[in-house]
Design a protein around this motif. Sequence first.
Motif, PDB file in Angstrom:
ATOM      1  N   GLY A 175      -7.346   7.999 -16.994  1.00  0.00           N
ATOM      2  CA  GLY A 175      -8.170   7.799 -15.847  1.00  0.00           C
ATOM      3  C   GLY A 175      -7.344   8.007 -14.383  1.00  0.00           C
ATOM      4  N   GLU A 176      -7.118   7.316 -13.380  1.00  0.00           N
ATOM      5  CA  GLU A 176      -6.573   7.482 -12.072  1.00  0.00           C
ATOM      6  C   GLU A 176      -4.832   7.026 -12.346  1.00  0.00           C
ATOM      7  OE1 GLU A 176      -8.653   5.440  -9.266  1.00  0.00           O
ATOM      8  OE2 GLU A 176     -10.191   7.042  -9.405  1.00  0.00           O
ATOM      9  N   GLN A 177      -4.595   6.623 -13.611  1.00  0.00           N
ATOM     10  CA  GLN A 177      -3.061   6.239 -13.568  1.00  0.00           C
ATOM     11  C   GLN A 177      -2.441   7.354 -14.357  1.00  0.00           C
ATOM     12  OE1 GLN A 177      -2.282   3.215 -12.651  1.00  0.00           O
ATOM     13  NE2 GLN A 177      -0.153   3.451 -13.156  1.00  0.00           N
ATOM     14  N   PHE A 178      -1.169   7.811 -13.736  1.00  0.00           N
ATOM     15  CA  PHE A 178      -0.182   8.744 -14.160  1.00  0.00           C
ATOM     16  C   PHE A 178       1.239   8.283 -14.465  1.00  0.00           C
ATOM     17  CE2 PHE A 178      -3.376  10.982 -11.936  1.00  0.00           C
ATOM     18  CZ  PHE A 178      -3.495  12.406 -12.297  1.00  0.00           C
ATOM     19  N   LYS A 179       1.773   8.762 -15.538  1.00  0.00           N
ATOM     20  CA  LYS A 179       3.055   8.488 -15.897  1.00  0.00           C
ATOM     21  C   LYS A 179       3.888   9.999 -16.116  1.00  0.00           C
ATOM     22  CE  LYS A 179       4.599   4.537 -18.219  1.00  0.00           C
ATOM     23  NZ  LYS A 179       4.800   3.815 -19.234  1.00  0.00           N
ATOM     24  N   VAL A 180       5.015   9.960 -15.189  1.00  0.00           N
ATOM     25  CA  VAL A 180       5.879  11.193 -15.157  1.00  0.00           C
ATOM     26  C   VAL A 180       7.107  10.914 -15.656  1.00  0.00           C
ATOM     27  CG1 VAL A 180       6.670  13.102 -13.569  1.00  0.00           C
ATOM     28  CG2 VAL A 180       4.366  11.834 -13.114  1.00  0.00           C
ATOM     29  N   PHE A 194      14.423   9.901 -15.856  1.00  0.00           N
ATOM     30  CA  PHE A 194      13.566   9.007 -15.032  1.00  0.00           C
ATOM     31  C   PHE A 194      12.196   8.849 -15.687  1.00  0.00           C
ATOM     32  CE2 PHE A 194      12.208  12.804 -13.331  1.00  0.00           C
ATOM     33  CZ  PHE A 194      10.857  12.648 -13.104  1.00  0.00           C
ATOM     34  N   GLU A 195      11.370   7.666 -15.572  1.00  0.00           N
ATOM     35  CA  GLU A 195      10.189   7.575 -15.674  1.00  0.00           C
ATOM     36  C   GLU A 195       9.719   6.940 -14.722  1.00  0.00           C
ATOM     37  OE1 GLU A 195       8.015   5.187 -19.115  1.00  0.00           O
ATOM     38  OE2 GLU A 195       8.781   6.891 -20.031  1.00  0.00           O
ATOM     39  N   LEU A 196       8.480   7.332 -14.145  1.00  0.00           N
ATOM     40  CA  LEU A 196       7.850   6.962 -12.905  1.00  0.00           C
ATOM     41  C   LEU A 196       6.291   6.626 -13.229  1.00  0.00           C
ATOM     42  CD1 LEU A 196       8.500   7.638  -9.458  1.00  0.00           C
ATOM     43  CD2 LEU A 196       6.408   8.550 -10.235  1.00  0.00           C
ATOM     44  N   SER A 197       5.591   5.552 -12.878  1.00  0.00           N
ATOM     45  CA  SER A 197       4.117   5.845 -12.781  1.00  0.00           C
ATOM     46  C   SER A 197       3.452   5.541 -11.472  1.00  0.00           C
ATOM     47  CB  SER A 197       3.839   4.736 -13.799  1.00  0.00           C
ATOM     48  OG  SER A 197       4.052   3.385 -13.272  1.00  0.00           O
ATOM     49  N   PHE A 198       2.263   5.979 -11.248  1.00  0.00           N
ATOM     50  CA  PHE A 198       1.648   5.823  -9.979  1.00  0.00           C
ATOM     51  C   PHE A 198       0.192   5.978 -10.336  1.00  0.00           C
ATOM     52  CE2 PHE A 198       2.401  10.120 -10.648  1.00  0.00           C
ATOM     53  CZ  PHE A 198       1.184  10.862 -10.075  1.00  0.00           C
ATOM     54  N   ALA A 199      -0.751   5.607  -9.467  1.00  0.00           N
ATOM     55  CA  ALA A 199      -2.039   5.609  -9.502  1.00  0.00           C
ATOM     56  C   ALA A 199      -2.644   6.484  -8.304  1.00  0.00           C
ATOM     57  CB  ALA A 199      -2.857   4.575  -9.557  1.00  0.00           C
ATOM     58  N   ILE A 200      -3.608   7.434  -8.514  1.00  0.00           N
ATOM     59  CA  ILE A 200      -4.122   8.135  -7.306  1.00  0.00           C
ATOM     60  C   ILE A 200      -5.202   7.347  -6.642  1.00  0.00           C
ATOM     61  CG2 ILE A 200      -5.900  10.184  -7.041  1.00  0.00           C
ATOM     62  CD1 ILE A 200      -3.262  11.038  -7.799  1.00  0.00           C
ATOM     63  N   ASP A 201      -5.077   7.169  -5.401  1.00  0.00           N
ATOM     64  CA  ASP A 201      -6.165   6.647  -4.511  1.00  0.00           C
ATOM     65  C   ASP A 201      -7.479   7.693  -4.496  1.00  0.00           C
ATOM     66  OD1 ASP A 201      -7.432   5.493  -2.686  1.00  0.00           O
ATOM     67  OD2 ASP A 201      -5.707   4.510  -1.588  1.00  0.00           O
ATOM     68  N   SER A 202      -8.357   7.564  -5.181  1.00  0.00           N
ATOM     69  CA  SER A 202      -9.208   8.601  -5.402  1.00  0.00           C
ATOM     70  C   SER A 202     -10.065   8.293  -3.517  1.00  0.00           C
ATOM     71  CB  SER A 202     -10.396   8.417  -6.317  1.00  0.00           C
ATOM     72  OG  SER A 202     -10.652   7.012  -6.534  1.00  0.00           O
ATOM     73  N   ALA A 203     -10.413   7.386  -3.209  1.00  0.00           N
ATOM     74  CA  ALA A 203     -10.838   6.992  -1.875  1.00  0.00           C
ATOM     75  C   ALA A 203     -10.087   7.898  -0.838  1.00  0.00           C
ATOM     76  CB  ALA A 203     -11.176   5.467  -1.642  1.00  0.00           C
ATOM     77  N   ALA A 204      -8.799   7.741  -0.783  1.00  0.00           N
ATOM     78  CA  ALA A 204      -8.141   8.500   0.150  1.00  0.00           C
ATOM     79  C   ALA A 204      -8.158   9.800  -0.094  1.00  0.00           C
ATOM     80  CB  ALA A 204      -6.591   7.854   0.215  1.00  0.00           C
ATOM     81  N   LEU A 205      -7.944  10.226  -1.491  1.00  0.00           N
ATOM     82  CA  LEU A 205      -8.018  11.562  -1.587  1.00  0.00           C
ATOM     83  C   LEU A 205      -9.299  12.318  -1.183  1.00  0.00           C
ATOM     84  CD1 LEU A 205      -6.119  13.525  -3.297  1.00  0.00           C
ATOM     85  CD2 LEU A 205      -7.405  12.854  -5.352  1.00  0.00           C
ATOM     86  N   LEU A 206     -10.588  11.745  -1.410  1.00  0.00           N
ATOM     87  CA  LEU A 206     -11.764  12.302  -0.915  1.00  0.00           C
ATOM     88  C   LEU A 206     -11.874  12.303   0.430  1.00  0.00           C
ATOM     89  CD1 LEU A 206     -14.254  10.432  -3.471  1.00  0.00           C
ATOM     90  CD2 LEU A 206     -13.411  12.856  -3.476  1.00  0.00           C
ATOM     91  N   ALA A 207     -11.317  11.401   1.255  1.00  0.00           N
ATOM     92  CA  ALA A 207     -11.313  11.271   2.589  1.00  0.00           C
ATOM     93  C   ALA A 207     -10.261  12.275   3.383  1.00  0.00           C
ATOM     94  CB  ALA A 207     -11.141   9.699   2.918  1.00  0.00           C
ATOM     95  N   ALA A 208      -9.369  12.538   2.638  1.00  0.00           N
ATOM     96  CA  ALA A 208      -8.352  13.201   3.321  1.00  0.00           C
ATOM     97  C   ALA A 208      -8.573  14.970   3.825  1.00  0.00           C
ATOM     98  CB  ALA A 208      -6.951  13.370   2.343  1.00  0.00           C
ATOM     99  N   PRO A 209      -8.144  15.195   5.013  1.00  0.00           N
ATOM    100  CA  PRO A 209      -8.554  16.442   5.288  1.00  0.00           C
ATOM    101  C   PRO A 209      -7.473  17.360   4.446  1.00  0.00           C
ATOM    102  CG  PRO A 209      -7.226  15.311   7.051  1.00  0.00           C
ATOM    103  CD  PRO A 209      -7.455  14.422   5.952  1.00  0.00           C
TER     104      PRO A 209
END
Length: 95
Positions: A21-26, A71-86
């Motif tokens: 979904g919007e969750q990533f693990k790197v 390392f192992e890092l996780s994060f979520a994409i902020d889809s609202a910010a992504l759509l609104a960003a220039p």
Amino acid sequence: MNLLPTLIPSQVYVDKIRMQGEQFKVSGIGESTAFLAQMLDRFEQSTMVNNVVLHSIVHDRERFGNKYQAFELSFAIDSAALLAAPATQLQTGVN
């Protein structure tokens, strides 16, 4: 995703990216903990991602004849910010 190269320093190497979904693990390796700290700071400063968690750092992991910090890092994409960003903000990942 054009965002990741802006958040990950060139001295940090990504081995695997998992997306659900919007969750990533790197996961990957860095040349030093300082570069991993720089990466974490960039993720935390970005308005495009949230829920950033650095799950682990394993020191002196040998790869390619050198010692790295894994390392192992996780994060979520902020889809609202992504759509609104220039477009310029999408290229830099920060305001």
